[in-house]
Design an enzyme around this catalytic site. Structure first.
Site, mmCIF file in Angstrom:
data_model
loop_
_atom_site.group_PDB
_atom_site.id
_atom_site.type_symbol
_atom_site.label_atom_id
_atom_site.label_comp_id
_atom_site.label_asym_id
_atom_site.label_seq_id
_atom_site.Cartn_x
_atom_site.Cartn_y
_atom_site.Cartn_z
ATOM 1 N N GLY A 1 0.587 -1.278 -0.273
ATOM 2 C CA GLY A 1 -0.016 0.100 -0.088
ATOM 3 C C GLY A 1 0.497 1.475 0.051
ATOM 4 N N CYS A 2 0.027 2.509 -0.157
ATOM 5 C CA CYS A 2 1.511 3.821 -0.429
ATOM 6 C C CYS A 2 1.651 3.885 1.042
ATOM 7 C CB CYS A 2 0.509 4.899 -1.082
ATOM 8 S SG CYS A 2 -1.357 5.370 -0.544
ATOM 9 N N TYR A 3 0.798 4.212 1.851
ATOM 10 C CA TYR A 3 0.650 4.867 3.406
ATOM 11 C C TYR A 3 2.214 3.752 3.980
ATOM 12 C CZ TYR A 3 -3.167 7.950 3.102
ATOM 13 O OH TYR A 3 -3.373 9.071 3.070
ATOM 14 N N PRO A 4 2.419 2.326 4.157
ATOM 15 C CA PRO A 4 2.615 2.125 5.112
ATOM 16 C C PRO A 4 4.537 1.990 4.828
ATOM 17 C CG PRO A 4 0.956 0.613 4.073
ATOM 18 C CD PRO A 4 1.291 2.007 3.798
ATOM 19 N N TYR B 1 7.448 10.519 -1.062
ATOM 20 C CA TYR B 1 7.254 9.732 -2.536
ATOM 21 C C TYR B 1 6.123 9.790 -2.879
ATOM 22 C CZ TYR B 1 5.465 6.754 1.061
ATOM 23 O OH TYR B 1 4.200 6.367 2.195
#
Length: 313
Positions: free
Chosen positions: A115-118, A284
């Protein structure tokens, strides 16, 4: 040899970006379901079984269905959904996460795209827990902001139809975000962090921030010590880089859009040792390293290609 790649869900935000990144490749043949058969499960099954690599850009249940349709032992899968991210039968697709992770991905048949946030949290927290500088049961707090593209087509349409949309919209205020299981598992945390995500009124780009009260840690643990541990974790020249340690009030490079269109991630550590406080920051692209870029990187590893093919750092 030309590898056959099928993007199941190529019309979605992540699928479109993956297709765009791969369009110029001559070592890959992109398979697509004919328009007339787009709603046929049998047509998807044919291509899933014909592909060397299938990249799933689907909701969780649809991704599980696609995996169930694969009847051979040759199709390798990169799943961009949440469905398999903490499944021990799947390799977690954050190649820089730990020594040997890229090799594990390359040898796997089933890769769960992160996932993006992790990823920003894992990149900054795991090295510190592994080094024993921060205990695994530390009560971590994470705050983050993402561009609205992270919410999928409906959120994109809602923001683009409303130029006066809020520039900062916190959400997930029941604290049960779907990314928490992988954030905890791969950061090596013993307990879930308090996670506070938000959406900004811009298309893409991401910043994650993990504040630390150093006064709760060993007295020798300074912000610079944390920085050195994180810098030592990552190989120079890769997609994940660590900025030089600097005591500054603000930096223009912390704009969440800094790495848009790339697969790059930059980590920062800021601190005030007199106040015994620090913050770990990752910048990022939520659609790059946070989604399509990571999927292409994982596909490259599975196919034995140059890991950086089709990816800008």
């Amino acid at each position: 040899m030309v590898a056959k790649v099928f993007i199941d869900g190529e019309a979605g935000t992540t699928g479109l970006q993956i297709r765009e990144r791969l369009a110029a490749r001559r070592d890959i043949e992109l398979l697509s379901v004919p328009e007339a058969r787009r709603k046929e499960k049998a047509a998807r099954a044919e291509l899933l079984n014909a592909a060397d690599v299938a990249i799933l850009c689907l909701p969780d249940d649809a991704a599980r269905e696609s995996v169930s349709l694969i009847e051979n032992d040759t199709t390798r899968v990169v799943d961009a959904s949440t469905a398999h991210r903490v499944d021990p039968a799947w390799v977690y697709g954050f190649a820089e996460m730990a020594p040997g992770q890229a090799d594990a991905i390359a040898k796997s048949r089933r890769v769960a795209n992160p996932g993006c946030y992790p990823q920003g949290v894992i990149a900054t927290v795991r090295p510190l827990i592994e080094a024993g500088l921060v205990p695994a049961d530390f009560p971590f707090t994470v705050s983050a902001i993402s561009g609205y593209s992270g919410g999928g087509r409906k959120m994109i349409e809602a923001y683009e139809a409303n130029p006066d949309a809020s520039p900062f919209a916190p959400y997930g205020l029941t604290f049960g975000h779907k990314h928490l299981p992988e954030m905890r598992a791969y950061s090596k945390m013993d307990i879930d962090p308090l996670f506070m995500p938000s959406v900004g009124n811009y298309a893409q780009g991401m910043v994650t921030m993990v504040p630390l009260q150093l006064g709760t840690l060993d007295s020798a643990t300074t912000a610079k010590v944390l920085h050195d541990a994180i810098r030592g974790w990552f190989k120079p020249g890769g997609f994940v880089e660590v900025a030089d340690y600097a005591e500054v009030d603000k930096l223009p490079e912390l704009d969440p859009r800094t790495f848009n269109g790339t697969n790059g991630m930059r980590l920062h550590v800021f601190g005030n040792n007199a106040r015994r406080q620090a913050v770990l920051v990752a910048v990022y692209d939520n659609l790059g390293k946070g989604a399509s870029g990571a999927a292409v990187q994982n596909m490259n590893l599975l196919l034995g290609c140059d890991e950086r093919a089709s990816l800008a750092a």
